[in-house]
Scaffold this motif. Structure first.
Motif, PDB file in Angstrom:
ATOM      1  N   GLY A 173       0.700  -1.309   0.022  1.00 23.20           N
ATOM      2  CA  GLY A 173       0.140   0.001   0.018  1.00 23.20           C
ATOM      3  C   GLY A 173       0.641   1.319  -0.023  1.00 23.20           C
ATOM      4  O   GLY A 173       0.200   2.262  -0.096  1.00 23.20           O
ATOM      5  N   GLY A 174       2.085   1.177   0.102  1.00 25.35           N
ATOM      6  CA  GLY A 174       2.926   2.469   0.149  1.00 25.35           C
ATOM      7  C   GLY A 174       3.714   2.818   1.412  1.00 25.35           C
ATOM      8  O   GLY A 174       4.166   3.903   1.531  1.00 25.35           O
ATOM      9  N   PHE A 175       3.910   1.794   2.334  1.00 26.63           N
ATOM     10  CA  PHE A 175       4.590   2.055   3.507  1.00 26.63           C
ATOM     11  C   PHE A 175       4.228   3.219   4.564  1.00 26.63           C
ATOM     12  O   PHE A 175       5.003   3.795   4.928  1.00 26.63           O
ATOM     13  CB  PHE A 175       6.054   2.271   3.223  1.00 26.63           C
ATOM     14  CG  PHE A 175       7.095   1.016   2.624  1.00 26.63           C
ATOM     15  CD1 PHE A 175       6.398  -0.147   2.127  1.00 26.63           C
ATOM     16  CD2 PHE A 175       8.531   1.179   2.934  1.00 26.63           C
ATOM     17  CE1 PHE A 175       6.957  -1.139   1.772  1.00 26.63           C
ATOM     18  CE2 PHE A 175       8.820  -0.198   2.526  1.00 26.63           C
ATOM     19  CZ  PHE A 175       8.501  -1.144   1.936  1.00 26.63           C
ATOM     20  N   ALA A 225      10.266   4.447   2.716  1.00 26.30           N
ATOM     21  CA  ALA A 225       9.570   4.741   1.394  1.00 26.30           C
ATOM     22  C   ALA A 225       9.894   6.106   1.148  1.00 26.30           C
ATOM     23  O   ALA A 225      10.240   7.064   1.851  1.00 26.30           O
ATOM     24  CB  ALA A 225       8.210   4.558   1.562  1.00 26.30           C
ATOM     25  N   VAL A 226      10.094   6.238  -0.331  1.00 15.55           N
ATOM     26  CA  VAL A 226      10.305   7.621  -0.712  1.00 15.55           C
ATOM     27  C   VAL A 226       9.062   7.570  -1.850  1.00 15.55           C
ATOM     28  O   VAL A 226       8.985   7.054  -2.840  1.00 15.55           O
ATOM     29  CB  VAL A 226      11.680   7.683  -1.848  1.00 15.55           C
ATOM     30  CG1 VAL A 226      11.699   9.013  -2.136  1.00 15.55           C
ATOM     31  CG2 VAL A 226      12.777   7.348  -0.698  1.00 15.55           C
ATOM     32  N   GLU A 280       4.872   7.398 -14.074  1.00 17.40           N
ATOM     33  CA  GLU A 280       5.937   7.095 -15.012  1.00 17.40           C
ATOM     34  C   GLU A 280       7.202   7.543 -14.629  1.00 17.40           C
ATOM     35  O   GLU A 280       8.105   6.810 -14.952  1.00 17.40           O
ATOM     36  CB  GLU A 280       5.508   8.061 -16.284  1.00 17.40           C
ATOM     37  CG  GLU A 280       4.281   7.337 -16.945  1.00 17.40           C
ATOM     38  CD  GLU A 280       3.690   8.327 -18.162  1.00 17.40           C
ATOM     39  OE1 GLU A 280       4.476   9.104 -18.776  1.00 17.40           O
ATOM     40  OE2 GLU A 280       2.790   8.003 -18.874  1.00 17.40           O
ATOM     41  N   PHE A 281       7.561   8.573 -13.932  1.00 15.60           N
ATOM     42  CA  PHE A 281       8.821   8.819 -13.496  1.00 15.60           C
ATOM     43  C   PHE A 281       9.365   7.921 -12.385  1.00 15.60           C
ATOM     44  O   PHE A 281      10.495   7.390 -12.809  1.00 15.60           O
ATOM     45  CB  PHE A 281       8.956  10.140 -12.716  1.00 15.60           C
ATOM     46  CG  PHE A 281      10.138  10.867 -11.990  1.00 15.60           C
ATOM     47  CD1 PHE A 281      10.846  11.280 -12.684  1.00 15.60           C
ATOM     48  CD2 PHE A 281      10.309  10.447 -10.818  1.00 15.60           C
ATOM     49  CE1 PHE A 281      12.281  11.679 -12.418  1.00 15.60           C
ATOM     50  CE2 PHE A 281      11.400  11.084 -10.028  1.00 15.60           C
ATOM     51  CZ  PHE A 281      12.526  11.453 -10.806  1.00 15.60           C
ATOM     52  N   THR A 282       8.658   7.160 -11.615  1.00 11.44           N
ATOM     53  CA  THR A 282       8.963   6.212 -10.810  1.00 11.44           C
ATOM     54  C   THR A 282       9.405   4.958 -11.583  1.00 11.44           C
ATOM     55  O   THR A 282      10.473   4.384 -11.403  1.00 11.44           O
ATOM     56  CB  THR A 282       7.773   5.657  -9.932  1.00 11.44           C
ATOM     57  OG1 THR A 282       7.403   6.933  -9.107  1.00 11.44           O
ATOM     58  CG2 THR A 282       8.262   4.631  -8.847  1.00 11.44           C
ATOM     59  N   GLY A 283       8.636   4.828 -12.682  1.00  8.59           N
ATOM     60  CA  GLY A 283       9.312   3.751 -13.693  1.00  8.59           C
ATOM     61  C   GLY A 283      10.495   3.823 -14.216  1.00  8.59           C
ATOM     62  O   GLY A 283      11.254   3.001 -14.437  1.00  8.59           O
ATOM     63  N   ASN A 290       4.016   4.856  -7.408  1.00  7.11           N
ATOM     64  CA  ASN A 290       4.911   5.819  -7.368  1.00  7.11           C
ATOM     65  C   ASN A 290       5.788   6.028  -6.200  1.00  7.11           C
ATOM     66  O   ASN A 290       6.305   7.099  -5.920  1.00  7.11           O
ATOM     67  CB  ASN A 290       4.002   7.173  -7.548  1.00  7.11           C
ATOM     68  CG  ASN A 290       3.139   7.428  -6.457  1.00  7.11           C
ATOM     69  OD1 ASN A 290       2.431   6.777  -5.983  1.00  7.11           O
ATOM     70  ND2 ASN A 290       3.305   8.794  -5.854  1.00  7.11           N
ATOM     71  N   ILE A 291       5.859   5.088  -5.308  1.00  6.78           N
ATOM     72  CA  ILE A 291       6.618   4.821  -4.131  1.00  6.78           C
ATOM     73  C   ILE A 291       7.831   3.810  -4.225  1.00  6.78           C
ATOM     74  O   ILE A 291       7.528   2.753  -4.471  1.00  6.78           O
ATOM     75  CB  ILE A 291       5.955   4.533  -2.873  1.00  6.78           C
ATOM     76  CG1 ILE A 291       4.456   5.644  -2.785  1.00  6.78           C
ATOM     77  CG2 ILE A 291       6.423   4.655  -1.566  1.00  6.78           C
ATOM     78  CD1 ILE A 291       3.363   5.502  -1.785  1.00  6.78           C
ATOM     79  N   LEU A 292       9.026   4.540  -4.106  1.00  4.29           N
ATOM     80  CA  LEU A 292      10.178   3.865  -3.914  1.00  4.29           C
ATOM     81  C   LEU A 292      10.188   2.953  -2.546  1.00  4.29           C
ATOM     82  O   LEU A 292      10.135   3.647  -1.528  1.00  4.29           O
ATOM     83  CB  LEU A 292      11.403   4.331  -4.302  1.00  4.29           C
ATOM     84  CG  LEU A 292      11.328   5.294  -5.676  1.00  4.29           C
ATOM     85  CD1 LEU A 292      12.679   5.905  -5.717  1.00  4.29           C
ATOM     86  CD2 LEU A 292      11.273   4.004  -6.855  1.00  4.29           C
TER      87      LEU A 292
END
Length: 443
Positions: A227-229, A373-374, A388-391, A412-414
């Motif tokens: 879910g995104g940390f 997470a970032v 898209e930027f995350t990819g 979108n979360i690293l």
């Protein structure tokens, strides 16, 4: 017509192949429903490093999706499994029970929060653990209802898909799902969802959809994984505990990804001081061997009749031996402390990246211990996801030798799940690649 010759194990070991060749074979032999984050095929892994079939080296910031807290191929884990392998591999605990299962249950019962007597049962996957936690809750309370949270991920079985709070890609086309499951917003200060709003949503459920007296359990990840940390505020978890006590509802802590020292505690809910009724654990419990478990208050666990729980492979002896070694490693190598210091280093480094003029997509950096997470956004005011930027970032990282995964509702979360045993030098090398990849992706 002669059957095609398939290479033997010995022959396969001498064949030099490429990632592209293996990916083509995979496409022909494996259904597309199993997604792959990369096209990298490992040949060897050690601690926080992986070498693929072409000899390329990668730093592992994924850890098999949070499974390798003690690193790939830890010598103590390998030694324990080899010793068990020489004794017996499988007897089925329901037929011929064995000591490694009992010893591991005893240790987890002692480690789990709370002073009440506890009991533990083992399964094979995180989804099985969560599914059986719900079975236990329903059987113990005689109630059907379950409350889960939006953005939560609890598994891919039909019941756990019902619990999971994200449609694409997990739930598409698989309904209908089991009934009497309800979702409420997960508190996220960064996105303006307060603890009060989440609690109000539960109260609204009690008024509009299901009375509190019919709810068996509330299940929550104290730190959401897929879910995104997002980290549940501690006061929210404390309020959930009070709400559950008031209505006779069981509180289930899903520690599948956040457990086993990942956040600086054996179980992430410990940070809040809350004692749940049931805990689901898996992933890093056995360093990659398939093992999961449900730890619960003894009076609750014993309400299920014999035969109501179990499974042929559940609590496999090799996996139990690996898990016993993992618990020893966490204690001997002080990985709870290491998780906290590692997390502080990663957070500080990533927040430093956010201050750069050439990296403007970092909206939030958050973490609990070594679970960091970032969140990447199109702009910091709107907080719209930069999917898209995350990819592009994860692709660039892979090109430079780093395995890095994304998560979150919009991917979108690293997320950083580097083994807690990784050296400072390896961690810094990986973070330098993250920084380089973001600069390149932004250019």
């Amino acid at each position: 017509m002669n059957s095609p010759h398939l290479p033997s194990t010995t022959e396969r070991r001498t064949i030099v192949t490429t990632n592209a060749e293996l990916q083509a074979r995979r496409a022909a032999a494996v259904p597309r429903g199993v997604g792959n984050a990369t096209g990298v095929y490992p040949a060897k892994a050690k601690n926080a490093e992986i070498w693929d079939v072409e000899g390329n080296r990668y730093i592992d910031f994924a850890g098999g999706i949070g499974v390798q807290n003690v690193g790939h191929g830890h010598p103590k884990v390998l030694e324990a499994v080899r010793a068990q392998l020489d004794n017996y591999i499988h007897t089925a605990f329901q037929v011929l029970p064995y000591e490694p299962y009992v010893e591991l249950a005893e240790k987890l019962n002692r480690l789990a929060p709370g002073d009440e007597p506890k009991k533990t049962i083992f399964f094979s996957t995180g989804a099985e653990a969560n599914e059986n936690a719900i079975k236990i809750a329903r059987g113990a309370t005689g109630r059907p209802g379950v409350i889960a949270f939006q953005g939560g991920f609890h598994g891919r079985t039909l019941l756990t898909l019902g619990l999971t709070g994200k449609v694409a890609p997990y739930k598409l086309g698989f309904g209908p799902f089991p009934n009497e499951i309800y979702h409420v917003p997960f508190p996220s200060p960064y996105h303006g969802v307060t603890s009060e709003q989440s609690l109000a949503a539960i109260d609204a459920l009690f008024k509009a959809d299901i009375e509190a007296s019919r709810v068996a359990a509330i299940i929550i990840e104290p730190v959401q994984g897929e879910g995104g940390f997002y980290i549940a505020p501690f006061e929210f978890l404390q309020a959930l505990r009070e709400l559950c006590d008031r209505h006779g509802i069981l509180l289930i802590s899903d520690e599948v990804q956040a457990g086993m020292a990942r956040t600086g505690k054996y179980f992430s809910i410990e940070h809040s001081g809350v004692v749940p009724d049931l805990i689901a654990t898996a992933k890093s419990l056995a360093a990659g061997f398939p093992l999961s478990g449900v730890i619960g208050k003894a009076e609750i666990m014993d309400k299920i009749n014999p035969g109501g729980l179990g499974g042929t492979y559940s609590g496999n002896p090799l996996a139990c031996a690996a898990a016993l070694a993992v618990l020893d490693i966490i204690e001997e190598e002080k990985l709870l402390d290491r998780s906290l210091s590692l997390g502080a280093t990663v957070i500080e480094r990533c927040r430093g990246m956010a201050r750069r003029n050439d990296i403007t997509a970092i909206g939030d950096v958050r973490g609990l211990g070594g679970m960091v997470a970032v969140e990447l956004v199109k702009d910091r005011e709107s907080k719209k996801p930069a999917t898209e930027f995350t990819g592009r970032v994860t692709a660039a990282a892979r090109k430079y030798g780093l395995v890095l995964l994304a998560c979150g509702p919009s991917s979108n979360i690293l997320r950083v799940l580097v083994p807690l045993t990784a050296s400072d030098e390896i961690v810094e090398e990986g973070l330098a690649i993250v920084e380089r990849s973001m600069i390149e992706a932004a250019a």
